[in-house]
Design a protein around this motif. Structure first.
Motif, PDB file in Angstrom:
ATOM      1  N   PHE A 244       1.234  -1.539  -0.184  1.00 54.64           N
ATOM      2  CA  PHE A 244      -0.021   0.364  -0.387  1.00 54.64           C
ATOM      3  C   PHE A 244       1.037   1.351   0.204  1.00 54.64           C
ATOM      4  O   PHE A 244       0.661   2.476  -0.746  1.00 54.64           O
ATOM      5  CB  PHE A 244      -0.828   0.197   0.844  1.00 54.64           C
ATOM      6  N   ALA A 261      -7.061   0.775  -0.122  1.00 48.78           N
ATOM      7  CA  ALA A 261      -7.742   0.065   1.380  1.00 48.78           C
ATOM      8  C   ALA A 261      -9.046  -0.264   0.461  1.00 48.78           C
ATOM      9  O   ALA A 261     -10.053  -0.888   0.897  1.00 48.78           O
ATOM     10  CB  ALA A 261      -7.548   0.544   2.222  1.00 48.78           C
ATOM     11  N   LEU A 262      -9.684   0.347  -0.198  1.00 55.41           N
ATOM     12  CA  LEU A 262     -11.616   0.222  -1.144  1.00 55.41           C
ATOM     13  C   LEU A 262     -12.060   0.403   0.463  1.00 55.41           C
ATOM     14  O   LEU A 262     -13.519  -0.367   0.613  1.00 55.41           O
ATOM     15  CB  LEU A 262     -11.050  -0.929  -1.495  1.00 55.41           C
ATOM     16  N   LEU A 263     -12.260   0.995   1.766  1.00 52.50           N
ATOM     17  CA  LEU A 263     -12.828   0.673   2.595  1.00 52.50           C
ATOM     18  C   LEU A 263     -13.376   2.303   3.220  1.00 52.50           C
ATOM     19  O   LEU A 263     -14.573   1.499   4.084  1.00 52.50           O
ATOM     20  CB  LEU A 263     -11.881   0.638   3.376  1.00 52.50           C
ATOM     21  N   SER A 264     -13.399   3.441   2.459  1.00 49.20           N
ATOM     22  CA  SER A 264     -13.985   4.386   3.136  1.00 49.20           C
ATOM     23  C   SER A 264     -15.677   4.366   3.432  1.00 49.20           C
ATOM     24  O   SER A 264     -16.106   4.734   4.094  1.00 49.20           O
ATOM     25  CB  SER A 264     -13.960   5.582   2.073  1.00 49.20           C
ATOM     26  N   ASN A 268     -17.285   5.411   6.117  1.00 48.99           N
ATOM     27  CA  ASN A 268     -18.058   6.179   6.288  1.00 48.99           C
ATOM     28  C   ASN A 268     -19.696   5.675   7.015  1.00 48.99           C
ATOM     29  O   ASN A 268     -21.200   6.708   6.839  1.00 48.99           O
ATOM     30  CB  ASN A 268     -18.137   7.059   4.632  1.00 48.99           C
ATOM     31  N   PHE A 299      -0.821   4.365   5.856  1.00 49.80           N
ATOM     32  CA  PHE A 299      -2.327   4.063   6.241  1.00 49.80           C
ATOM     33  C   PHE A 299      -3.221   4.599   7.432  1.00 49.80           C
ATOM     34  O   PHE A 299      -4.024   4.995   7.537  1.00 49.80           O
ATOM     35  CB  PHE A 299      -2.591   2.295   6.168  1.00 49.80           C
ATOM     36  N   GLN A 302      -3.542   8.172   7.403  1.00 49.14           N
ATOM     37  CA  GLN A 302      -4.638   8.511   6.564  1.00 49.14           C
ATOM     38  C   GLN A 302      -6.095   8.836   7.859  1.00 49.14           C
ATOM     39  O   GLN A 302      -6.311   9.710   7.706  1.00 49.14           O
ATOM     40  CB  GLN A 302      -4.863   7.798   5.592  1.00 49.14           C
ATOM     41  N   TYR A 359     -15.593   5.369  -7.492  1.00 52.36           N
ATOM     42  CA  TYR A 359     -14.633   5.772  -6.781  1.00 52.36           C
ATOM     43  C   TYR A 359     -13.063   5.847  -7.805  1.00 52.36           C
ATOM     44  O   TYR A 359     -13.007   5.728  -8.665  1.00 52.36           O
ATOM     45  CB  TYR A 359     -14.622   3.958  -5.941  1.00 52.36           C
ATOM     46  N   HIS A 362      -6.813   8.397  -4.081  1.00 52.01           N
ATOM     47  CA  HIS A 362      -7.129   9.676  -3.307  1.00 52.01           C
ATOM     48  C   HIS A 362      -5.587  11.013  -4.480  1.00 52.01           C
ATOM     49  O   HIS A 362      -6.305  11.815  -4.695  1.00 52.01           O
ATOM     50  CB  HIS A 362      -6.298   9.529  -2.014  1.00 52.01           C
ATOM     51  N   ARG A 365      -8.011  11.859  -7.169  1.00 52.85           N
ATOM     52  CA  ARG A 365      -9.476  13.100  -7.098  1.00 52.85           C
ATOM     53  C   ARG A 365      -8.511  14.310  -6.634  1.00 52.85           C
ATOM     54  O   ARG A 365      -8.651  15.575  -7.063  1.00 52.85           O
ATOM     55  CB  ARG A 365      -9.946  12.126  -5.084  1.00 52.85           C
ATOM     56  N   ASP A 393     -18.167   7.015  -1.228  1.00 50.73           N
ATOM     57  CA  ASP A 393     -17.742   7.839   0.294  1.00 50.73           C
ATOM     58  C   ASP A 393     -18.193   8.795   0.183  1.00 50.73           C
ATOM     59  O   ASP A 393     -17.887   9.193   1.809  1.00 50.73           O
ATOM     60  CB  ASP A 393     -16.512   6.983   0.193  1.00 50.73           C
ATOM     61  N   ALA A 394     -18.925   9.580   0.024  1.00 49.02           N
ATOM     62  CA  ALA A 394     -19.685  11.188   0.114  1.00 49.02           C
ATOM     63  C   ALA A 394     -19.704  11.240   0.971  1.00 49.02           C
ATOM     64  O   ALA A 394     -21.599  10.965   0.371  1.00 49.02           O
ATOM     65  CB  ALA A 394     -18.861  11.609  -1.447  1.00 49.02           C
ATOM     66  N   THR A 399     -16.686  15.724   2.079  1.00 52.82           N
ATOM     67  CA  THR A 399     -16.131  16.153   1.266  1.00 52.82           C
ATOM     68  C   THR A 399     -15.655  17.285   0.823  1.00 52.82           C
ATOM     69  O   THR A 399     -14.939  18.112   0.289  1.00 52.82           O
ATOM     70  CB  THR A 399     -17.264  16.279  -0.047  1.00 52.82           C
ATOM     71  N   ASN A 402     -12.444  18.675   1.711  1.00 56.85           N
ATOM     72  CA  ASN A 402     -11.471  18.031   0.691  1.00 56.85           C
ATOM     73  C   ASN A 402     -11.489  18.525  -0.088  1.00 56.85           C
ATOM     74  O   ASN A 402     -10.611  19.655  -0.667  1.00 56.85           O
ATOM     75  CB  ASN A 402     -11.348  16.193   0.272  1.00 56.85           C
TER      76      ASN A 402
HETATM   77  P1  FAD Z   1      -6.735   4.027   1.408  1.00 58.32           P
HETATM   78  O1  FAD Z   1      -6.173   5.097   0.558  1.00 58.32           O
HETATM   79  O2  FAD Z   1      -6.966   2.214   0.948  1.00 58.32           O
HETATM   80  O3  FAD Z   1      -7.639   4.604   3.362  1.00 58.32           O
HETATM   81  C1  FAD Z   1      -7.300   5.248   3.903  1.00 58.32           C
HETATM   82  C2  FAD Z   1      -8.334   5.906   4.272  1.00 58.32           C
HETATM   83  O4  FAD Z   1      -8.074   6.882   5.051  1.00 58.32           O
HETATM   84  C3  FAD Z   1      -9.701   6.159   3.083  1.00 58.32           C
HETATM   85  O5  FAD Z   1     -10.168   4.314   3.829  1.00 58.32           O
HETATM   86  C4  FAD Z   1     -10.601   6.978   4.001  1.00 58.32           C
HETATM   87  O6  FAD Z   1     -10.990   6.430   5.159  1.00 58.32           O
HETATM   88  C5  FAD Z   1      -9.329   7.772   5.306  1.00 58.32           C
HETATM   89  N1  FAD Z   1      -8.868   8.525   4.682  1.00 58.32           N
HETATM   90  C6  FAD Z   1      -7.795   9.046   3.509  1.00 58.32           C
HETATM   91  N2  FAD Z   1      -7.512  10.232   3.500  1.00 58.32           N
HETATM   92  C7  FAD Z   1      -8.617  10.450   3.687  1.00 58.32           C
HETATM   93  C8  FAD Z   1      -9.504  12.278   3.883  1.00 58.32           C
HETATM   94  N3  FAD Z   1      -8.372  13.402   3.259  1.00 58.32           N
HETATM   95  N4  FAD Z   1     -10.690  12.087   4.008  1.00 58.32           N
HETATM   96  C9  FAD Z   1     -11.278  11.203   4.996  1.00 58.32           C
HETATM   97  N5  FAD Z   1     -10.637  10.346   4.570  1.00 58.32           N
HETATM   98  C10 FAD Z   1      -9.237   9.830   4.551  1.00 58.32           C
HETATM   99  N6  FAD Z   1     -12.722  10.679   1.250  1.00 58.32           N
HETATM  100  C11 FAD Z   1     -14.322  10.112   2.207  1.00 58.32           C
HETATM  101  O7  FAD Z   1     -14.360   9.355   2.837  1.00 58.32           O
HETATM  102  N7  FAD Z   1     -15.323  10.474   0.814  1.00 58.32           N
HETATM  103  C12 FAD Z   1     -15.467  11.607   0.013  1.00 58.32           C
HETATM  104  O8  FAD Z   1     -15.945  12.079  -0.473  1.00 58.32           O
HETATM  105  C13 FAD Z   1     -13.532  12.215  -0.307  1.00 58.32           C
HETATM  106  N8  FAD Z   1     -13.647  12.591  -0.529  1.00 58.32           N
HETATM  107  C14 FAD Z   1     -12.552  13.307  -1.696  1.00 58.32           C
HETATM  108  C15 FAD Z   1     -12.206  14.652  -2.466  1.00 58.32           C
HETATM  109  C16 FAD Z   1     -10.550  14.769  -3.021  1.00 58.32           C
HETATM  110  C17 FAD Z   1     -10.976  15.960  -3.270  1.00 58.32           C
HETATM  111  C18 FAD Z   1      -9.645  14.363  -1.660  1.00 58.32           C
HETATM  112  C19 FAD Z   1      -8.163  14.899  -2.383  1.00 58.32           C
HETATM  113  C20 FAD Z   1      -9.897  13.199  -1.446  1.00 58.32           C
HETATM  114  C21 FAD Z   1     -11.018  12.803  -0.877  1.00 58.32           C
HETATM  115  N9  FAD Z   1     -11.176  12.083   0.198  1.00 58.32           N
HETATM  116  C22 FAD Z   1     -12.867  11.363   0.518  1.00 58.32           C
HETATM  117  C23 FAD Z   1     -10.635  11.189   0.760  1.00 58.32           C
HETATM  118  C24 FAD Z   1      -9.162  10.010   0.004  1.00 58.32           C
HETATM  119  O9  FAD Z   1      -9.693  10.426  -1.600  1.00 58.32           O
HETATM  120  C25 FAD Z   1     -10.834   8.964   0.027  1.00 58.32           C
HETATM  121  O10 FAD Z   1     -11.389   8.369   1.568  1.00 58.32           O
HETATM  122  C26 FAD Z   1      -9.857   7.530   0.025  1.00 58.32           C
HETATM  123  O11 FAD Z   1      -9.371   7.606  -1.390  1.00 58.32           O
HETATM  124  C27 FAD Z   1     -11.068   6.665   0.027  1.00 58.32           C
HETATM  125  O12 FAD Z   1     -10.151   5.016  -0.562  1.00 58.32           O
HETATM  126  P2  FAD Z   1      -9.635   4.372   0.026  1.00 58.32           P
HETATM  127  O13 FAD Z   1     -10.264   3.493   1.804  1.00 58.32           O
HETATM  128  O14 FAD Z   1      -9.213   3.336  -1.024  1.00 58.32           O
HETATM  129  O15 FAD Z   1      -8.140   4.839   0.974  1.00 58.32           O
END
Ligand code: FAD
Length: 506
Positions: A244, A261-264, A268, A299, A302, A359, A362, A365, A393-394, A399, A402
């Motif tokens: 990761f 992780a694809l867990l957000s 949430n 991780f 985050q 999806y 990060h 996005r 996850d929004a 959002t 972010n």
């Molecule tokens: P991984 O990177 O594999 O795991 C990291 C975990 O940490 C995530 O599951 C998430 O729960 C948490 N995390 C990491 N960064 C953030 C962050 N900046 N804010 C909140 N949680 C975070 N995250 C959302 O949950 N919902 C959104 O609507 C959202 N919108 C975003 C919009 C923009 C423009 C940006 C830059 C980021 C956004 N994020 C959002 C944060 C982040 O991109 C996602 O949480 C992440 O991509 C989720 O995928 P993952 O579980 O595979 O993440």
């Protein structure tokens, strides 16, 4: 006394629902028509609610579950059956929600006690004790949270001696790099029923585009039950955690999930508690000699740092944050964000991923979608609406900081400079540029990559606002090296790019 459980509070072990005799849930479908929500998002939320209801009932808890248009309708039905009922609910992280619910309940003769939301790792009191005045600093907050929770700490010091291993986490994988397929969960009857409703939703949308037809959804596969969410967590820890860290910022055309992780989505809606996710990661890493500290720390940062930080900065910034626009960006969001139709390979691929799965990771996005919108000059609130509609996850609380703050530099509540970048970054961290119709090395003239043109034009356009930002001194010195002729050519090409975007020929 009954416990009101909201659609993002679906954990069986945290909060007042954990030992409730009677639970109230309201499935208010008018929400679905307020934005052009992606069918995966709608399915995730409503299916997870129904699955949670069934789980509670199986374990002997009485659940009054109202399928209706609005919360007001749901409460009308509830208080007809239970006049004067006393309810308790965990505080919603989204601005104004708890107040709105309280007044709806009060108007119908009931009471609503709002208690701390146990699905986060930090409290308001911890934040208030730490925060001081803006701009808030994430790194300090994160260290405070490491100390408070003891995660990755040894005798009061960070494990490994450093707080942050981010400089090891910006690598690009070699050719032929492969990652494990992420888990996909078969829809059972409950989830399929919601999926069919979400994909066939028609009706009176007050949105542009009108409803979720913009999406091009794959069959739904996200976890909607606690068991599936725990399985998704295990799969991440066992199969993807080790790699990761190093490649978390990379973008590959034919690999949408990499080692993320694809867990957000599951976290949430409350199917997973962030604490149990971090603990599974730390525990899992102990059993895997090949899981490097930079992956585990990256991780943890985050989830323990950024996610909690976003929730508090949102609280601090609202209500102004939702419409904050300190750069006075007024452009409309280009149609390519809804259609994916553009010759920019990076933008097209990432938007298509959102259309298919709701999806993207990060860096996609931040450095593709919001970077493009930022340098193009899109009004931050419009971009926020798009993210809110498009992602599984929004939610407004996550959002808004972010997108409006981190992605669009809307308010300056914690961002100290805009995340603006040219094609250099995209070329370094992705495999998009090689086969793209645009030239990532060109800034002006035919075929110049829009990221380059718009980046320099963004700096030029915002020189009065950003020129004395000490973190941007170097880039402004490069802009200063461009003579009037070159600056004029950049402006001309930027205007062409905007015309192409408006006529859907980008
Ligand atoms: P991984 O990177 O594999 O795991 C990291 C975990 O940490 C995530 O599951 C998430 O729960 C948490 N995390 C990491 N960064 C953030 C962050 N900046 N804010 C909140 N949680 C975070 N995250 C959302 O949950 N919902 C959104 O609507 C959202 N919108 C975003 C919009 C923009 C423009 C940006 C830059 C980021 C956004 N994020 C959002 C944060 C982040 O991109 C996602 O949480 C992440 O991509 C989720 O995928 P993952 O579980 O595979 O993440």
């Amino acid at each position: 006394m009954a416990v009101l459980v909201l659609g993002d509070q679906l954990h069986p072990e945290y909060g007042p629902a954990a030992d409730a005799d009677r639970v109230v849930m309201v499935e208010a479908t008018a929400f679905a028509r307020r934005r052009a929500y992606h069918p995966h998002k709608l399915t995730l939320v409503f299916a997870a609610m129904r699955q949670f209801r069934d789980r509670l009932r199986e374990s002997g808890t009485a659940v009054d579950y109202y399928e209706c248009e609005t919360f007001a309708d749901g409460f009308d039905a509830h208080f007809e059956t239970y006049p004067g009922d006393d309810l308790v609910v965990m505080e919603s992280p989204s601005y104004g929600t708890s107040d709105r619910l309280s007044s709806l309940v009060k108007q119908r003769g009931g009471t609503l006690e709002v208690v701390e939301n146990g699905l986060f790792l930090s409290t308001r009191e911890q934040w208030d004790a730490y925060a001081g005045d803006p701009p808030y600093r994430h790194e300090n907050f994160y260290r405070m949270m490491r100390r408070e929770t003891g995660y990755l700490m040894a005798d009061g010091d960070p494990v490994g001696g450093e707080w942050n291993y981010d400089d090891e986490n910006q690598q690009f994988p070699g050719e032929g790099y492969e990652t494990p397929d992420p888990p996909r969960y078969e829809m059972d009857e409950t989830t399929r029923e919601v999926w069919e409703w979400a994909t066939e939703l028609d009706g009176s949308y007050d949105t542009d585009p009108p409803g979720p037809e913009w999406a091009d959804p794959e069959p739904f596969f996200w976890p909607t039950t606690r068991e599936q969410a725990l399985d998704a967590l295990d799969s991440f820890v066992d199969e993807r955690l080790a790699e990761f860290g190093p490649y978390q910022d990379a973008m590959l055309d034919d690999d949408w999930s990499l080692n993320h992780a694809l867990l957000s989505g599951a976290i949430n809606v409350g199917l997973l508690h962030p604490g149990e996710v971090i603990e599974a990661v730390i525990e899992g890493a102990r059993e895997q000699p090949d899981a490097p500290l930079n992956s585990v720390e990256g991780f943890t940062r985050q989830l323990l740092g950024w996610r909690e930080f976003m929730r508090h900065t949102y609280r601090e910034g609202m209500p102004e944050l939702a419409s904050a626009n300190q750069l006075d960006a007024t452009e409309d969001l280009p149609a390519a964000f809804w259609t994916g139709e553009t010759d920019m390979r990076c933008l097209s691929d990432v938007v298509d991923g959102v259309r298919e799965r709701g999806y993207s990771h990060h860096i996609e996005r931040l450095m593709i979608l919001s970077n493009f919108a930022l340098v193009y000059g899109v009004e931050p609130a419009q971009l926020n609406e798009w993210f809110h509609a498009g992602y599984v996850d929004a939610y407004h609380w996550v959002t808004t900081p972010n997108v409006v703050e981190m992605g669009s530099f809307g308010q300056g509540i914690f961002a100290t400079k805009p995340y603006a970048s040219s094609a250099n970054y995209v070329n370094k961290m992705s495999d998009y540029c090689g086969d793209c119709d645009y030239y990532h090395t060109k800034t002006t003239g035919d075929g110049a990559c829009p990221f380059n043109t718009l980046y320099w034009e963004f700096l030029d356009r915002n020189e009065d606002r950003l020129g004395d930002n000490h973190r941007m001194g170097l880039v402004y010195s490069h802009l200063d090296n461009k003579d009037d002729e070159e600056r004029a050519a950049i402006r001309e090409r930027a205007s062409e790019v905007r015309s192409m975007a408006e006529s859907m020929e980008l």
